[in-house]
Design a protein around this motif. Structure first.
Motif: not given
Length: 143
Positions: A104-107, A37, A35, A109
């Protein structure tokens, strides 16, 4: 200064045993992707490790970075372990008095909430080099 009178000179040599600061960072890697992050934290971590090595070498401390890839299965079991940093087994947050959080992060994750770090009134998704350095120096002082 007195000269050494021993036969081998070994007794008069400084202790060459090296102390080691092991930095373990783990993050999700799914089909070769991570991700944003974790990708940004990796950039910050590389800067921090370079500076820690330079700063701690004169003190006889070797800094070793161990990057660990988590599978999607491992990540789903404990998503807040992704993007975590430990110094000789101690969580970075514990070393500097920070708190772990999640968001919440991204696709990459999926639906999981990933690790954030709450430090000094600010929540970080990407862990900045200065916080990593502070934690590393704190951990090194305990060696």
């Amino acid at each position: 200064m007195d000269k050494c009178n021993c036969q081998s000179n070994d007794c008069c040599q400084p202790d060459k045993s090296q102390k080691t600061l092991i930095v373990k960072w783990q993050r999700l890697v799914n089909n070769g992707d991570t991700c944003p992050r974790c990708g940004s934290t990796e950039d910050e971590l590389n800067k921090a490790i370079k500076l820690l090595k330079k700063s701690l070498k004169p003190l006889g401390v070797e800094v070793v970075l161990d990057k660990i890839e988590m599978s999607m299965d491992e990540f789903k079991k404990n998503p807040t372990e992704s993007n975590s940093i430990r110094f000789n087994g101690i969580k970075m947050e514990d070393a500097i008095g920070a708190e772990s959080g999640k968001s919440k992060c991204c696709d990459v994750c999926g639906d999981e909430e990933c690790l954030t770090v709450d430090y000094d009134g600010t929540t970080y998704e990407t862990i900045p080099a200065d916080i990593i350095i502070k934690a590393g120096l704190t951990a090194a002082s305990r060696l």
